[in-house]
Write a protein that holds these residues in place. Structure first.
Motif, PDB file in Angstrom:
ATOM      1  N   LEU A 140       0.845  -1.188   0.000  1.00 20.32           N
ATOM      2  CA  LEU A 140       0.000   0.000   0.000  1.00 20.32           C
ATOM      3  C   LEU A 140       0.883   1.241   0.000  1.00 20.32           C
ATOM      4  O   LEU A 140       1.999   1.233   0.526  1.00 20.32           O
ATOM      5  CB  LEU A 140      -0.904   0.015   1.233  1.00 20.32           C
ATOM      6  N   TYR A 141       0.369   2.319  -0.576  1.00 25.29           N
ATOM      7  CA  TYR A 141       1.101   3.576  -0.538  1.00 25.29           C
ATOM      8  C   TYR A 141       0.992   4.162   0.870  1.00 25.29           C
ATOM      9  O   TYR A 141      -0.103   4.473   1.347  1.00 25.29           O
ATOM     10  CB  TYR A 141       0.543   4.551  -1.562  1.00 25.29           C
ATOM     11  N   ARG A 142       2.123   4.289   1.518  1.00 27.38           N
ATOM     12  CA  ARG A 142       2.139   4.761   2.895  1.00 27.38           C
ATOM     13  C   ARG A 142       2.002   6.277   2.970  1.00 27.38           C
ATOM     14  O   ARG A 142       2.421   6.997   2.060  1.00 27.38           O
ATOM     15  CB  ARG A 142       3.430   4.316   3.592  1.00 27.38           C
ATOM     16  N   VAL A 143       1.439   6.739   4.070  1.00 32.73           N
ATOM     17  CA  VAL A 143       1.284   8.169   4.360  1.00 32.73           C
ATOM     18  C   VAL A 143       2.009   8.458   5.660  1.00 32.73           C
ATOM     19  O   VAL A 143       1.852   7.717   6.642  1.00 32.73           O
ATOM     20  CB  VAL A 143      -0.209   8.557   4.469  1.00 32.73           C
ATOM     21  N   ALA A 144       2.813   9.515   5.677  1.00 33.56           N
ATOM     22  CA  ALA A 144       3.553   9.879   6.888  1.00 33.56           C
ATOM     23  C   ALA A 144       2.579  10.210   8.017  1.00 33.56           C
ATOM     24  O   ALA A 144       1.571  10.895   7.807  1.00 33.56           O
ATOM     25  CB  ALA A 144       4.466  11.062   6.609  1.00 33.56           C
ATOM     26  N   LEU A 145       2.887   9.723   9.206  1.00 33.82           N
ATOM     27  CA  LEU A 145       2.021   9.926  10.379  1.00 33.82           C
ATOM     28  C   LEU A 145       2.872  10.368  11.553  1.00 33.82           C
ATOM     29  O   LEU A 145       3.982   9.878  11.748  1.00 33.82           O
ATOM     30  CB  LEU A 145       1.269   8.630  10.698  1.00 33.82           C
ATOM     31  N   SER A 146       2.329  11.288  12.347  1.00 35.11           N
ATOM     32  CA  SER A 146       3.034  11.790  13.526  1.00 35.11           C
ATOM     33  C   SER A 146       2.024  11.979  14.654  1.00 35.11           C
ATOM     34  O   SER A 146       0.908  12.458  14.418  1.00 35.11           O
ATOM     35  CB  SER A 146       3.719  13.121  13.196  1.00 35.11           C
ATOM     36  N   VAL A 147       2.406  11.576  15.850  1.00 38.10           N
ATOM     37  CA  VAL A 147       1.554  11.763  17.025  1.00 38.10           C
ATOM     38  C   VAL A 147       2.200  12.806  17.917  1.00 38.10           C
ATOM     39  O   VAL A 147       3.380  12.692  18.281  1.00 38.10           O
ATOM     40  CB  VAL A 147       1.362  10.452  17.804  1.00 38.10           C
ATOM     41  N   TRP A 148       1.437  13.842  18.232  1.00 36.80           N
ATOM     42  CA  TRP A 148       1.930  14.904  19.106  1.00 36.80           C
ATOM     43  C   TRP A 148       0.925  15.118  20.229  1.00 36.80           C
ATOM     44  O   TRP A 148      -0.193  15.536  19.996  1.00 36.80           O
ATOM     45  CB  TRP A 148       2.141  16.205  18.323  1.00 36.80           C
ATOM     46  N   ARG A 149       1.304  14.741  21.434  1.00 40.28           N
ATOM     47  CA  ARG A 149       0.525  14.977  22.645  1.00 40.28           C
ATOM     48  C   ARG A 149      -0.931  14.525  22.489  1.00 40.28           C
ATOM     49  O   ARG A 149      -1.869  15.210  22.880  1.00 40.28           O
ATOM     50  CB  ARG A 149       0.595  16.444  23.049  1.00 40.28           C
ATOM     51  N   GLY A 150      -1.103  13.360  21.884  1.00 43.15           N
ATOM     52  CA  GLY A 150      -2.442  12.793  21.739  1.00 43.15           C
ATOM     53  C   GLY A 150      -3.123  13.119  20.431  1.00 43.15           C
ATOM     54  O   GLY A 150      -4.168  12.546  20.119  1.00 43.15           O
ATOM     55  N   PHE A 151      -2.575  14.047  19.648  1.00 44.91           N
ATOM     56  CA  PHE A 151      -3.148  14.394  18.358  1.00 44.91           C
ATOM     57  C   PHE A 151      -2.451  13.600  17.255  1.00 44.91           C
ATOM     58  O   PHE A 151      -1.226  13.460  17.251  1.00 44.91           O
ATOM     59  CB  PHE A 151      -2.980  15.891  18.079  1.00 44.91           C
ATOM     60  N   VAL A 152      -3.231  13.092  16.299  1.00 45.79           N
ATOM     61  CA  VAL A 152      -2.699  12.332  15.172  1.00 45.79           C
ATOM     62  C   VAL A 152      -2.707  13.230  13.940  1.00 45.79           C
ATOM     63  O   VAL A 152      -3.755  13.772  13.568  1.00 45.79           O
ATOM     64  CB  VAL A 152      -3.528  11.064  14.905  1.00 45.79           C
ATOM     65  N   LEU A 153      -1.538  13.387  13.320  1.00 39.68           N
ATOM     66  CA  LEU A 153      -1.403  14.223  12.137  1.00 39.68           C
ATOM     67  C   LEU A 153      -0.808  13.398  11.005  1.00 39.68           C
ATOM     68  O   LEU A 153      -0.015  12.477  11.245  1.00 39.68           O
ATOM     69  CB  LEU A 153      -0.521  15.450  12.415  1.00 39.68           C
ATOM     70  N   VAL A 154      -1.179  13.741   9.775  1.00 39.96           N
ATOM     71  CA  VAL A 154      -0.646  13.048   8.609  1.00 39.96           C
ATOM     72  C   VAL A 154      -0.110  14.071   7.621  1.00 39.96           C
ATOM     73  O   VAL A 154      -0.465  15.254   7.661  1.00 39.96           O
ATOM     74  CB  VAL A 154      -1.721  12.172   7.923  1.00 39.96           C
ATOM     75  N   ASN A 155       0.770  13.599   6.742  1.00 40.45           N
ATOM     76  CA  ASN A 155       1.367  14.450   5.715  1.00 40.45           C
ATOM     77  C   ASN A 155       1.424  13.647   4.419  1.00 40.45           C
ATOM     78  O   ASN A 155       2.014  12.568   4.380  1.00 40.45           O
ATOM     79  CB  ASN A 155       2.767  14.894   6.142  1.00 40.45           C
ATOM     80  N   LEU A 156       0.823  14.166   3.360  1.00 36.36           N
ATOM     81  CA  LEU A 156       0.716  13.439   2.099  1.00 36.36           C
ATOM     82  C   LEU A 156       1.956  13.561   1.221  1.00 36.36           C
ATOM     83  O   LEU A 156       2.012  12.946   0.153  1.00 36.36           O
ATOM     84  CB  LEU A 156      -0.513  13.918   1.320  1.00 36.36           C
ATOM     85  N   ARG A 157       2.937  14.334   1.636  1.00 34.73           N
ATOM     86  CA  ARG A 157       4.165  14.424   0.851  1.00 34.73           C
ATOM     87  C   ARG A 157       4.866  13.072   0.808  1.00 34.73           C
ATOM     88  O   ARG A 157       5.006  12.399   1.829  1.00 34.73           O
ATOM     89  CB  ARG A 157       5.113  15.455   1.460  1.00 34.73           C
ATOM     90  N   GLU A 158       5.355  12.700  -0.361  1.00 39.57           N
ATOM     91  CA  GLU A 158       6.063  11.426  -0.476  1.00 39.57           C
ATOM     92  C   GLU A 158       7.358  11.432   0.326  1.00 39.57           C
ATOM     93  O   GLU A 158       7.784  10.397   0.838  1.00 39.57           O
ATOM     94  CB  GLU A 158       6.363  11.127  -1.944  1.00 39.57           C
ATOM     95  N   ASP A 159       7.986  12.599   0.434  1.00 41.27           N
ATOM     96  CA  ASP A 159       9.266  12.679   1.129  1.00 41.27           C
ATOM     97  C   ASP A 159       9.135  13.297   2.516  1.00 41.27           C
ATOM     98  O   ASP A 159      10.103  13.812   3.067  1.00 41.27           O
ATOM     99  CB  ASP A 159      10.271  13.484   0.299  1.00 41.27           C
ATOM    100  N   ALA A 160       7.937  13.277   3.080  1.00 35.86           N
ATOM    101  CA  ALA A 160       7.745  13.852   4.418  1.00 35.86           C
ATOM    102  C   ALA A 160       8.578  13.088   5.430  1.00 35.86           C
ATOM    103  O   ALA A 160       8.598  11.862   5.454  1.00 35.86           O
ATOM    104  CB  ALA A 160       6.275  13.793   4.806  1.00 35.86           C
ATOM    105  N   ASP A 161       9.288  13.823   6.268  1.00 32.13           N
ATOM    106  CA  ASP A 161      10.078  13.175   7.311  1.00 32.13           C
ATOM    107  C   ASP A 161       9.985  14.015   8.578  1.00 32.13           C
ATOM    108  O   ASP A 161       9.359  15.064   8.612  1.00 32.13           O
ATOM    109  CB  ASP A 161      11.540  13.008   6.880  1.00 32.13           C
ATOM    110  N   GLY A 162      10.617  13.535   9.623  1.00 31.96           N
ATOM    111  CA  GLY A 162      10.561  14.250  10.891  1.00 31.96           C
ATOM    112  C   GLY A 162       9.196  14.081  11.536  1.00 31.96           C
ATOM    113  O   GLY A 162       8.464  13.133  11.275  1.00 31.96           O
TER     114      GLY A 162
END
Length: 272
Positions: A140-162
């Protein structure tokens, strides 16, 4: 470009005549596509609370522009995000807006291609496969995901990092004293507004309309009655710097009228 506020002159309003966006920025389909490509498909976006996906195999789907994604908690407890699209014929994988997977696989309802909860293709129904076909080449095409203090955020950039936190504006305020990890979602209200996203955004970030539209709120929070959101919106802020009346709040933000209390909630809208 409007100069940034400084420590000695924090006024953040206009100091000279500036042109606004052309009207086409709010209705032209090409302008909207540029917004998607430059902003919504490249930025960290809040989609839900971590507690909304508390159990393994729980999932939620979200749409950003033309892109639909699925966020799930795998069988090891880790949150993951993917484009909600099968690699075979592009069918939608998870059809509901939220729920719990019936098995530890994501199975396409069209041709039964099955993926692990880590996104790897693990099974296809065909009894014979073409030479050179390797399931490892079709995750599957993966989507960058980040959890910050209980909030879930995503980034659709293919090269998203950090992480999402690295993109936050330090000047937006220190939230360390807020227990952001503990709240849970009690109720969700969705409302579709028949307008370009920038109209909502501009309205949300200014209070010029407050005295005429939000009369009760303006009586409760007097600075809103002056058409201002905060102290630094006032070109004469320095004259009132030592005034503790709620009409002239300190830099920490607007305050309710003496003897009154208020609560606040924040809504976030994504383009569709």
């Amino acid at each position: 470009m409007q100069p940034s506020p400084s420590e000695h002159d924090p006024y953040n309003g206009l100091t000279r005549l500036e042109p606004s966006l052309p009207s086409s920025a709010y209705w032209d389909i090409e302008a909207y596509q540029r917004d998607l490509d430059a902003i919504w498909y490249r930025s960290w976006l809040l989609v839900c609370r971590e507690a909304d996906l508390a159990q393994p195999l729980a999932f939620r789907t979200f749409r950003v522009g033309t892109q639909e994604i699925v966020v799930l908690r795998d069988d090891t407890g880790e949150l993951r995000a993917f484009h909600n699209t099968c690699r075979h014929r592009g069918s939608q994988l998870c059809r509901g807006s939220e729920g719990r997977l019936k098995a530890r696989l994501i199975t396409c309802p069209y041709h039964d291609w099955s993926y692990s909860l880590r996104g790897d293709l693990v099974r296809v129904p065909s009894k014979s496969l073409p030479e050179g076909f390797d399931k490892a080449d079709h995750p599957l095409y993966r989507v960058a995901l980040s959890v910050w203090r209980g909030f879930v955020l995503v980034n659709l950039r293919e090269d998203a990092d950090g992480s999402a936190e690295t993109s936050f504006d330090p000047a937006s305020g220190d939230l360390a004293n807020w227990p952001l990890e503990t709240p849970v979602s009690g109720h969700m209200l969705r409302k579709v507004m028949n307008c370009n996203w920038k109209i909502f955004w501009e309205n949300f970030n200014e209070c010029l309309h407050c005295p005429g539209v939000h009369k009760d709120l303006s009586r409760l929070v007097p600075i809103y009655g002056r058409g201002l959101m905060g102290r630094d919106d006032d070109p004469e802020w320095a004259r009132h710097a030592d005034n503790d009346a709620p009409e002239f709040p300190v830099a920490c933000g607007p305050e309710p009228r003496h003897g009154r209390e208020t609560g606040a909630s924040t809504a976030l809208s994504f383009p569709t």
